[in-house]
Design a protein around this motif. Structure first.
Motif, PDB file in Angstrom:
ATOM      1  N   GLN A 122      23.319 -17.643  -3.135  1.00 21.61           N
ATOM      2  CA  GLN A 122      22.276 -16.644  -3.348  1.00 21.61           C
ATOM      3  C   GLN A 122      21.802 -16.178  -1.979  1.00 21.61           C
ATOM      4  OE1 GLN A 122      18.951 -18.092  -5.511  1.00 21.61           O
ATOM      5  NE2 GLN A 122      17.871 -16.156  -5.497  1.00 21.61           N
ATOM      6  N   THR A 123      21.802 -14.867  -1.747  1.00 25.51           N
ATOM      7  CA  THR A 123      21.436 -14.333  -0.451  1.00 25.51           C
ATOM      8  C   THR A 123      19.945 -14.483  -0.197  1.00 25.51           C
ATOM      9  OG1 THR A 123      23.217 -12.734  -0.579  1.00 25.51           O
ATOM     10  CG2 THR A 123      21.462 -12.257   0.983  1.00 25.51           C
ATOM     11  N   VAL A 124      19.620 -14.901   1.001  1.00 26.96           N
ATOM     12  CA  VAL A 124      18.235 -15.005   1.451  1.00 26.96           C
ATOM     13  C   VAL A 124      18.080 -14.067   2.628  1.00 26.96           C
ATOM     14  CG1 VAL A 124      16.481 -16.528   2.422  1.00 26.96           C
ATOM     15  CG2 VAL A 124      18.073 -17.400   0.713  1.00 26.96           C
ATOM     16  N   THR A 125      17.133 -13.136   2.544  1.00 23.56           N
ATOM     17  CA  THR A 125      16.920 -12.218   3.647  1.00 23.56           C
ATOM     18  C   THR A 125      16.048 -12.860   4.702  1.00 23.56           C
ATOM     19  OG1 THR A 125      14.919 -11.242   2.720  1.00 23.56           O
ATOM     20  CG2 THR A 125      17.034 -10.268   2.032  1.00 23.56           C
ATOM     21  N   LEU A 126      16.042 -12.285   5.887  1.00 27.35           N
ATOM     22  CA  LEU A 126      15.169 -12.780   6.938  1.00 27.35           C
ATOM     23  C   LEU A 126      13.706 -12.623   6.537  1.00 27.35           C
ATOM     24  CD1 LEU A 126      16.987 -11.514  10.146  1.00 27.35           C
ATOM     25  CD2 LEU A 126      16.968 -13.803   9.193  1.00 27.35           C
ATOM     26  N   ALA A 127      13.402 -11.584   5.757  1.00 25.29           N
ATOM     27  CA  ALA A 127      12.028 -11.416   5.273  1.00 25.29           C
ATOM     28  C   ALA A 127      11.640 -12.564   4.350  1.00 25.29           C
ATOM     29  CB  ALA A 127      11.885 -10.072   4.557  1.00 25.29           C
ATOM     30  N   ASP A 128      12.593 -13.015   3.510  1.00 27.25           N
ATOM     31  CA  ASP A 128      12.328 -14.168   2.643  1.00 27.25           C
ATOM     32  C   ASP A 128      12.033 -15.401   3.478  1.00 27.25           C
ATOM     33  OD1 ASP A 128      12.911 -12.636   0.369  1.00 27.25           O
ATOM     34  OD2 ASP A 128      14.996 -13.305   0.298  1.00 27.25           O
ATOM     35  N   VAL A 129      12.845 -15.610   4.486  1.00 28.10           N
ATOM     36  CA  VAL A 129      12.692 -16.788   5.322  1.00 28.10           C
ATOM     37  C   VAL A 129      11.380 -16.741   6.096  1.00 28.10           C
ATOM     38  CG1 VAL A 129      13.685 -18.056   7.265  1.00 28.10           C
ATOM     39  CG2 VAL A 129      15.161 -17.186   5.465  1.00 28.10           C
ATOM     40  N   SER A 130      10.993 -15.550   6.544  1.00 28.74           N
ATOM     41  CA  SER A 130       9.745 -15.457   7.300  1.00 28.74           C
ATOM     42  C   SER A 130       8.552 -15.851   6.444  1.00 28.74           C
ATOM     43  CB  SER A 130       9.556 -14.059   7.888  1.00 28.74           C
ATOM     44  OG  SER A 130       9.298 -13.110   6.879  1.00 28.74           O
ATOM     45  N   ALA A 131       8.630 -15.643   5.131  1.00 30.79           N
ATOM     46  CA  ALA A 131       7.540 -16.068   4.251  1.00 30.79           C
ATOM     47  C   ALA A 131       7.368 -17.585   4.306  1.00 30.79           C
ATOM     48  CB  ALA A 131       7.806 -15.613   2.816  1.00 30.79           C
ATOM     49  N   LEU A 132       8.473 -18.297   4.511  1.00 30.26           N
ATOM     50  CA  LEU A 132       8.410 -19.758   4.580  1.00 30.26           C
ATOM     51  C   LEU A 132       7.767 -20.269   5.877  1.00 30.26           C
ATOM     52  CD1 LEU A 132      11.838 -20.702   3.013  1.00 30.26           C
ATOM     53  CD2 LEU A 132       9.578 -20.937   1.992  1.00 30.26           C
ATOM     54  N   ALA A 133       7.545 -19.373   6.826  1.00 28.80           N
ATOM     55  CA  ALA A 133       6.854 -19.773   8.052  1.00 28.80           C
ATOM     56  C   ALA A 133       5.367 -19.996   7.791  1.00 28.80           C
ATOM     57  CB  ALA A 133       7.042 -18.705   9.133  1.00 28.80           C
ATOM     58  N   ASP A 134       4.862 -19.466   6.678  1.00 29.73           N
ATOM     59  CA  ASP A 134       3.451 -19.622   6.307  1.00 29.73           C
ATOM     60  C   ASP A 134       3.239 -21.022   5.744  1.00 29.73           C
ATOM     61  OD1 ASP A 134       1.108 -19.717   4.616  1.00 29.73           O
ATOM     62  OD2 ASP A 134       1.072 -17.536   4.654  1.00 29.73           O
ATOM     63  N   PRO A 135       2.347 -21.820   6.344  1.00 24.56           N
ATOM     64  CA  PRO A 135       2.124 -23.188   5.858  1.00 24.56           C
ATOM     65  C   PRO A 135       1.687 -23.239   4.394  1.00 24.56           C
ATOM     66  CG  PRO A 135       1.030 -22.869   7.971  1.00 24.56           C
ATOM     67  CD  PRO A 135       1.528 -21.528   7.524  1.00 24.56           C
ATOM     68  N   GLY A 136       0.922 -22.262   3.950  1.00 25.35           N
ATOM     69  CA  GLY A 136       0.495 -22.228   2.547  1.00 25.35           C
ATOM     70  C   GLY A 136       1.665 -22.030   1.602  1.00 25.35           C
ATOM     71  N   VAL A 137       2.595 -21.182   1.992  1.00 23.11           N
ATOM     72  CA  VAL A 137       3.789 -20.949   1.174  1.00 23.11           C
ATOM     73  C   VAL A 137       4.624 -22.216   1.110  1.00 23.11           C
ATOM     74  CG1 VAL A 137       5.955 -19.646   1.007  1.00 23.11           C
ATOM     75  CG2 VAL A 137       3.827 -18.462   1.592  1.00 23.11           C
ATOM     76  N   ARG A 138       4.787 -22.887   2.249  1.00 23.91           N
ATOM     77  CA  ARG A 138       5.564 -24.134   2.248  1.00 23.91           C
ATOM     78  C   ARG A 138       4.914 -25.184   1.349  1.00 23.91           C
ATOM     79  NH1 ARG A 138       5.755 -23.097   7.747  1.00 23.91           N
ATOM     80  NH2 ARG A 138       4.407 -24.879   8.224  1.00 23.91           N
ATOM     81  N   GLN A 139       3.588 -25.277   1.348  1.00 20.31           N
ATOM     82  CA  GLN A 139       2.897 -26.239   0.492  1.00 20.31           C
ATOM     83  C   GLN A 139       3.131 -25.919  -0.982  1.00 20.31           C
ATOM     84  OE1 GLN A 139       1.436 -29.168   1.118  1.00 20.31           O
ATOM     85  NE2 GLN A 139       1.323 -29.365  -1.083  1.00 20.31           N
ATOM     86  N   VAL A 140       3.093 -24.634  -1.327  1.00 18.01           N
ATOM     87  CA  VAL A 140       3.349 -24.229  -2.714  1.00 18.01           C
ATOM     88  C   VAL A 140       4.772 -24.599  -3.106  1.00 18.01           C
ATOM     89  CG1 VAL A 140       3.607 -22.243  -4.256  1.00 18.01           C
ATOM     90  CG2 VAL A 140       1.593 -22.416  -2.780  1.00 18.01           C
ATOM     91  N   VAL A 141       5.727 -24.361  -2.218  1.00 17.67           N
ATOM     92  CA  VAL A 141       7.133 -24.686  -2.511  1.00 17.67           C
ATOM     93  C   VAL A 141       7.285 -26.189  -2.715  1.00 17.67           C
ATOM     94  CG1 VAL A 141       9.479 -24.737  -1.560  1.00 17.67           C
ATOM     95  CG2 VAL A 141       8.098 -22.664  -1.375  1.00 17.67           C
ATOM     96  N   ARG A 142       6.685 -26.998  -1.813  1.00 13.97           N
ATOM     97  CA  ARG A 142       6.789 -28.459  -1.963  1.00 13.97           C
ATOM     98  C   ARG A 142       6.173 -28.916  -3.282  1.00 13.97           C
ATOM     99  NH1 ARG A 142       6.011 -28.263   3.680  1.00 13.97           N
ATOM    100  NH2 ARG A 142       3.760 -28.424   3.517  1.00 13.97           N
ATOM    101  N   SER A 143       5.043 -28.356  -3.648  1.00 15.94           N
ATOM    102  CA  SER A 143       4.387 -28.714  -4.910  1.00 15.94           C
ATOM    103  C   SER A 143       5.245 -28.304  -6.100  1.00 15.94           C
ATOM    104  CB  SER A 143       3.012 -28.054  -5.005  1.00 15.94           C
ATOM    105  OG  SER A 143       2.179 -28.492  -3.965  1.00 15.94           O
ATOM    106  N   PHE A 144       5.806 -27.104  -6.021  1.00 14.97           N
ATOM    107  CA  PHE A 144       6.632 -26.589  -7.108  1.00 14.97           C
ATOM    108  C   PHE A 144       7.846 -27.490  -7.331  1.00 14.97           C
ATOM    109  CE2 PHE A 144      10.049 -23.895  -8.737  1.00 14.97           C
ATOM    110  CZ  PHE A 144       9.436 -23.316  -9.839  1.00 14.97           C
ATOM    111  N   VAL A 145       8.487 -27.906  -6.242  1.00 15.11           N
ATOM    112  CA  VAL A 145       9.689 -28.743  -6.336  1.00 15.11           C
ATOM    113  C   VAL A 145       9.363 -30.091  -6.985  1.00 15.11           C
ATOM    114  CG1 VAL A 145      11.413 -29.966  -4.943  1.00 15.11           C
ATOM    115  CG2 VAL A 145      10.876 -27.584  -4.468  1.00 15.11           C
ATOM    116  N   ALA A 146       8.146 -30.580  -6.811  1.00 16.64           N
ATOM    117  CA  ALA A 146       7.759 -31.874  -7.377  1.00 16.64           C
ATOM    118  C   ALA A 146       7.539 -31.805  -8.892  1.00 16.64           C
ATOM    119  CB  ALA A 146       6.484 -32.379  -6.697  1.00 16.64           C
ATOM    120  N   LEU A 147       7.438 -30.606  -9.448  1.00 15.40           N
ATOM    121  CA  LEU A 147       7.180 -30.453 -10.879  1.00 15.40           C
ATOM    122  C   LEU A 147       8.435 -30.687 -11.713  1.00 15.40           C
ATOM    123  CD1 LEU A 147       5.028 -27.190 -10.766  1.00 15.40           C
ATOM    124  CD2 LEU A 147       4.199 -29.523 -11.125  1.00 15.40           C
ATOM    125  N   SER A 148       8.226 -31.000 -12.974  1.00 14.15           N
ATOM    126  CA  SER A 148       9.336 -31.125 -13.925  1.00 14.15           C
ATOM    127  C   SER A 148       9.847 -29.721 -14.258  1.00 14.15           C
ATOM    128  CB  SER A 148       8.846 -31.798 -15.204  1.00 14.15           C
ATOM    129  OG  SER A 148       7.928 -30.947 -15.875  1.00 14.15           O
TER     130      SER A 148
END
Length: 138
Positions: free
Chosen positions: A82-108
């Motif tokens: 699945q293609t990831v753009t540089l704009a997508d990756v730049s969103a992951l530079a935001d600490p809040g976004v990374r926290q949401v992703v980590r929380s999301f991954v922990a869910l069932s």
């Protein structure tokens, strides 16, 4: 933007500029213009070909596959390639976004689906799409 911001040249605090990266890629035999890099960074251009990604991966010291989502428990990617753009990756530079992703991954899986549905409902209520644009094209 993530690589530009996190792979800071030794001895300085400011990130690489598109012009600097373009020049360095050209010195190594690659071809990519500063204007094209700027368009990738702003999301004006997406889905660069491997012709451009290979020299960027070499310059930033990452594998070519870094630019593509692969099955990865941390990111919760579902499909390889699945293609990831540089704009997508730049969103992951935001600490809040990374926290949401980590929380999301922990869910069932059922809870993830519920969160995805909630996000889609909120986006519809605000007249936006997942890309963050107004559904009317703004």
């Amino acid at each position: 933007m993530y690589l530009f911001e996190t792979r800071v040249p030794p001895g300085r605090t400011r990130p690489w500029s598109p012009a600097e990266v373009s020049a360095a890629v050209r010195e190594r035999g690659g071809q990519i213009s500063a204007i094209y890099l700027q368009k990738l960074l702003t999301g004006e251009r997406t889905d660069p070909t491997a012709r451009y990604l290979r020299p960027l991966a070499e310059f930033f010291g990452v594998r070519l596959s870094w630019f593509y989502a692969e099955p990865d428990e941390e990111l919760g990617a579902e499909e390889s390639g699945q293609t990831v753009t540089l704009a997508d990756v730049s969103a992951l530079a935001d600490p809040g976004v990374r926290q949401v992703v980590r929380s999301f991954v922990a869910l069932s899986p059922p809870s993830r689906l519920a969160v995805q549905e909630l996000i889609q409902a909120a986006l519809r209520a605000e007249g936006k799409t997942a890309a963050g644009h107004n559904s009317l094209g703004d």
